[in-house]
Design a protein around this motif. Structure first.
Motif, PDB file in Angstrom:
ATOM      1  N   PRO A  49       3.573 -33.492 -17.988  1.00 12.40           N
ATOM      2  CA  PRO A  49       2.721 -33.773 -19.045  1.00 12.40           C
ATOM      3  C   PRO A  49       1.113 -33.330 -18.685  1.00 12.40           C
ATOM      4  O   PRO A  49       0.254 -33.038 -19.222  1.00 12.40           O
ATOM      5  CB  PRO A  49       3.104 -34.936 -19.690  1.00 12.40           C
ATOM      6  CG  PRO A  49       3.912 -35.460 -18.640  1.00 12.40           C
ATOM      7  CD  PRO A  49       4.551 -34.212 -17.971  1.00 12.40           C
ATOM      8  N   ILE A  50       0.895 -33.979 -17.452  1.00 11.16           N
ATOM      9  CA  ILE A  50      -0.366 -33.825 -16.786  1.00 11.16           C
ATOM     10  C   ILE A  50      -0.662 -32.352 -16.582  1.00 11.16           C
ATOM     11  O   ILE A  50      -1.975 -32.005 -16.934  1.00 11.16           O
ATOM     12  CB  ILE A  50      -0.493 -34.575 -15.391  1.00 11.16           C
ATOM     13  CG1 ILE A  50      -0.185 -36.096 -15.665  1.00 11.16           C
ATOM     14  CG2 ILE A  50      -1.861 -34.392 -14.803  1.00 11.16           C
ATOM     15  CD1 ILE A  50      -0.191 -36.835 -14.274  1.00 11.16           C
ATOM     16  N   SER A  51      -0.010 -31.753 -16.157  1.00 10.44           N
ATOM     17  CA  SER A  51      -0.170 -30.067 -16.047  1.00 10.44           C
ATOM     18  C   SER A  51      -0.552 -29.482 -17.467  1.00 10.44           C
ATOM     19  O   SER A  51      -1.707 -28.809 -17.519  1.00 10.44           O
ATOM     20  CB  SER A  51       0.605 -29.505 -15.427  1.00 10.44           C
ATOM     21  OG  SER A  51       1.105 -30.053 -14.000  1.00 10.44           O
ATOM     22  N   THR A  52       0.244 -29.880 -18.217  1.00 10.50           N
ATOM     23  CA  THR A  52      -0.059 -29.177 -19.590  1.00 10.50           C
ATOM     24  C   THR A  52      -1.164 -29.586 -20.290  1.00 10.50           C
ATOM     25  O   THR A  52      -2.156 -28.747 -20.894  1.00 10.50           O
ATOM     26  CB  THR A  52       1.249 -29.552 -20.578  1.00 10.50           C
ATOM     27  OG1 THR A  52       2.617 -29.065 -19.884  1.00 10.50           O
ATOM     28  CG2 THR A  52       1.178 -28.832 -21.930  1.00 10.50           C
ATOM     29  N   ILE A  53      -1.425 -31.109 -20.371  1.00  7.11           N
ATOM     30  CA  ILE A  53      -2.696 -31.392 -20.754  1.00  7.11           C
ATOM     31  C   ILE A  53      -3.950 -30.765 -20.087  1.00  7.11           C
ATOM     32  O   ILE A  53      -5.089 -30.507 -20.549  1.00  7.11           O
ATOM     33  CB  ILE A  53      -2.884 -33.036 -20.941  1.00  7.11           C
ATOM     34  CG1 ILE A  53      -1.620 -33.388 -21.748  1.00  7.11           C
ATOM     35  CG2 ILE A  53      -3.914 -33.547 -21.167  1.00  7.11           C
ATOM     36  CD1 ILE A  53      -1.577 -35.145 -21.848  1.00  7.11           C
ATOM     37  N   THR A  54      -3.853 -30.863 -18.841  1.00  9.51           N
ATOM     38  CA  THR A  54      -5.068 -30.298 -17.947  1.00  9.51           C
ATOM     39  C   THR A  54      -5.377 -28.832 -18.353  1.00  9.51           C
ATOM     40  O   THR A  54      -6.484 -28.326 -18.557  1.00  9.51           O
ATOM     41  CB  THR A  54      -4.724 -30.413 -16.614  1.00  9.51           C
ATOM     42  OG1 THR A  54      -4.376 -31.770 -16.288  1.00  9.51           O
ATOM     43  CG2 THR A  54      -5.891 -29.937 -15.811  1.00  9.51           C
ATOM     44  N   TYR A  55      -4.321 -28.158 -18.419  1.00 11.64           N
ATOM     45  CA  TYR A  55      -4.616 -26.676 -18.636  1.00 11.64           C
ATOM     46  C   TYR A  55      -4.858 -26.303 -19.948  1.00 11.64           C
ATOM     47  O   TYR A  55      -5.721 -25.513 -20.058  1.00 11.64           O
ATOM     48  CB  TYR A  55      -3.469 -25.797 -18.192  1.00 11.64           C
ATOM     49  CG  TYR A  55      -2.484 -25.176 -19.052  1.00 11.64           C
ATOM     50  CD1 TYR A  55      -2.749 -23.910 -19.580  1.00 11.64           C
ATOM     51  CD2 TYR A  55      -1.263 -25.555 -19.034  1.00 11.64           C
ATOM     52  CE1 TYR A  55      -1.845 -23.316 -20.246  1.00 11.64           C
ATOM     53  CE2 TYR A  55      -0.426 -25.005 -19.905  1.00 11.64           C
ATOM     54  CZ  TYR A  55      -0.515 -23.784 -20.642  1.00 11.64           C
ATOM     55  OH  TYR A  55       0.315 -23.250 -21.537  1.00 11.64           O
ATOM     56  N   LEU A  56      -4.369 -26.829 -20.892  1.00  8.25           N
ATOM     57  CA  LEU A  56      -4.870 -26.941 -22.208  1.00  8.25           C
ATOM     58  C   LEU A  56      -6.331 -27.191 -22.802  1.00  8.25           C
ATOM     59  O   LEU A  56      -6.965 -26.716 -23.280  1.00  8.25           O
ATOM     60  CB  LEU A  56      -3.783 -27.569 -23.454  1.00  8.25           C
ATOM     61  CG  LEU A  56      -2.227 -26.724 -23.319  1.00  8.25           C
ATOM     62  CD1 LEU A  56      -1.500 -27.606 -24.367  1.00  8.25           C
ATOM     63  CD2 LEU A  56      -2.244 -25.269 -23.746  1.00  8.25           C
ATOM     64  N   GLY A  57      -6.401 -28.554 -21.892  1.00  7.27           N
ATOM     65  CA  GLY A  57      -8.015 -29.156 -22.060  1.00  7.27           C
ATOM     66  C   GLY A  57      -9.001 -28.178 -21.572  1.00  7.27           C
ATOM     67  O   GLY A  57      -9.825 -27.602 -22.112  1.00  7.27           O
ATOM     68  N   LEU A  58      -8.659 -27.417 -20.358  1.00  8.64           N
ATOM     69  CA  LEU A  58      -9.261 -26.717 -19.831  1.00  8.64           C
ATOM     70  C   LEU A  58      -9.650 -25.425 -20.462  1.00  8.64           C
ATOM     71  O   LEU A  58     -11.055 -24.907 -20.455  1.00  8.64           O
ATOM     72  CB  LEU A  58      -8.955 -26.467 -18.175  1.00  8.64           C
ATOM     73  CG  LEU A  58      -9.439 -27.720 -17.311  1.00  8.64           C
ATOM     74  CD1 LEU A  58      -9.093 -27.244 -15.870  1.00  8.64           C
ATOM     75  CD2 LEU A  58     -10.668 -28.041 -17.140  1.00  8.64           C
ATOM     76  N   SER A  59      -8.716 -24.889 -21.041  1.00  6.22           N
ATOM     77  CA  SER A  59      -8.864 -23.724 -21.843  1.00  6.22           C
ATOM     78  C   SER A  59      -9.544 -23.807 -22.989  1.00  6.22           C
ATOM     79  O   SER A  59     -10.533 -22.784 -23.464  1.00  6.22           O
ATOM     80  CB  SER A  59      -7.220 -23.060 -22.247  1.00  6.22           C
ATOM     81  OG  SER A  59      -6.387 -22.980 -21.222  1.00  6.22           O
ATOM     82  N   VAL A  60      -9.318 -24.963 -23.775  1.00  3.42           N
ATOM     83  CA  VAL A  60     -10.093 -25.134 -25.104  1.00  3.42           C
ATOM     84  C   VAL A  60     -11.490 -25.239 -24.581  1.00  3.42           C
ATOM     85  O   VAL A  60     -12.319 -24.807 -25.200  1.00  3.42           O
ATOM     86  CB  VAL A  60      -9.737 -26.219 -25.759  1.00  3.42           C
ATOM     87  CG1 VAL A  60     -10.390 -26.515 -26.864  1.00  3.42           C
ATOM     88  CG2 VAL A  60      -8.158 -25.921 -26.226  1.00  3.42           C
TER      89      VAL A  60
END
Length: 263
Positions: A182-193
């Motif tokens: 979950p940390i990885s998913t939130i991080t990469y989605l957040g950085l992408s947006v």
């Protein structure tokens, strides 16, 4: 009964840390590519989003000599590659849990070599997303570039992923098996947006535009689009991505040493 000849210890250790790093990186990369589910998840979403956007914005101009489709091609390739690089850290957390990390510390493989090898693996697993989105851009998207532009843009995006590869390691060493995904998913989605890979940064509120210009994802996209448009390599993007790499690298070394005290 004869036994197979064994390799002398001197021959096994004389290859040095560089050769050991290369062998370990190659072995880890093979294991990563065998994880079909991981590859599908990191390639399917950016590819599908690109195909959707390409169909909607076909023929429109984004300015700076770029078509909207070419602009989106760089964005979606960057998005997929960031996800692949960061999510590789989940493997590090699994290795820590099963004790593989502890076993490696007892071998001749130096700690820095382990970190470099894992970063190399993170870079290599980004290639499917990069290649397939660019291939879709050249065929279905109708993006027309010279061979030099394709190679230059691809290399710019790929090399710009180095801080994200290091970030994946930081997450892998800092998180647990249950928390790292979950940390990885939130991080990469957040950085992408926030980095403007899904929506133009100009459409953000003013305070979010300021936040966007601090993120490495913003500068990764800027690097790829600048090279794509024939504007050369932007020095500010290179310097900021290098600063992110150094900062995250220092955190990664600290996290690796700290994880060693817990195994």
């Amino acid at each position: 009964m004869s036994t197979p000849p064994s390799t002398p210890m001197s021959a096994r250790t004389s290859s040095g840390p560089v050769a050991m790093t290369g062998r370990y990186a190659l072995t880890s990369t093979r294991m990563a590519y065998r994880n079909v589910r991981f590859l599908i998840l990191t390639v399917a979403l950016p590819l599908l989003l690109f195909l959707l956007y390409a169909n909607v914005y076909q023929g429109q101009d984004a300015g700076d000599g770029l078509s909207v489709v070419a602009y989106l091609m760089v964005s979606m390739a960057s998005f997929g590659c960031i996800g692949a690089a960061i999510n590789t850290g989940a493997r590090v957390a699994i290795e820590r849990q099963v004790g593989w990390n502890r076993q490696l510390r007892l071998t001749a493989l130096p700690g820095p070599s382990y970190l470099v090898a894992k970063a190399i693996v993170s870079m290599l697993v980004t290639l499917p997303a990069l290649v397939l989105v660019f291939l879709a851009g050249a065929t279905i998207g109708g993006v027309q570039l010279s061979a030099a532009q394709w190679v230059g843009t691809g290399l710019a995006v790929w090399l710009g992923l180095i801080p994200f590869a290091v970030l994946g390691l930081v997450i892998g060493f800092a998180g647990t098996v249950d928390s790292v995904q979950p940390i990885s998913t939130i991080t990469y989605l957040g950085l992408s947006v926030l980095g403007g890979l899904w929506f133009p940064v100009e459409a953000f509120p003013a305070f979010l535009q300021d936040v966007a210009t601090v993120t490495p994802s913003y500068w990764l996209a800027d690097l790829g689009r600048s090279v794509l448009a024939g504007q050369g390599v932007p020095l500010d993007a290179v310097l900021i991505l290098a600063a992110w790499t150094l900062g995250l690298g220092a955190i990664g070394v600290w996290s690796y040493r700290r994880s060693g005290r817990r195994v």
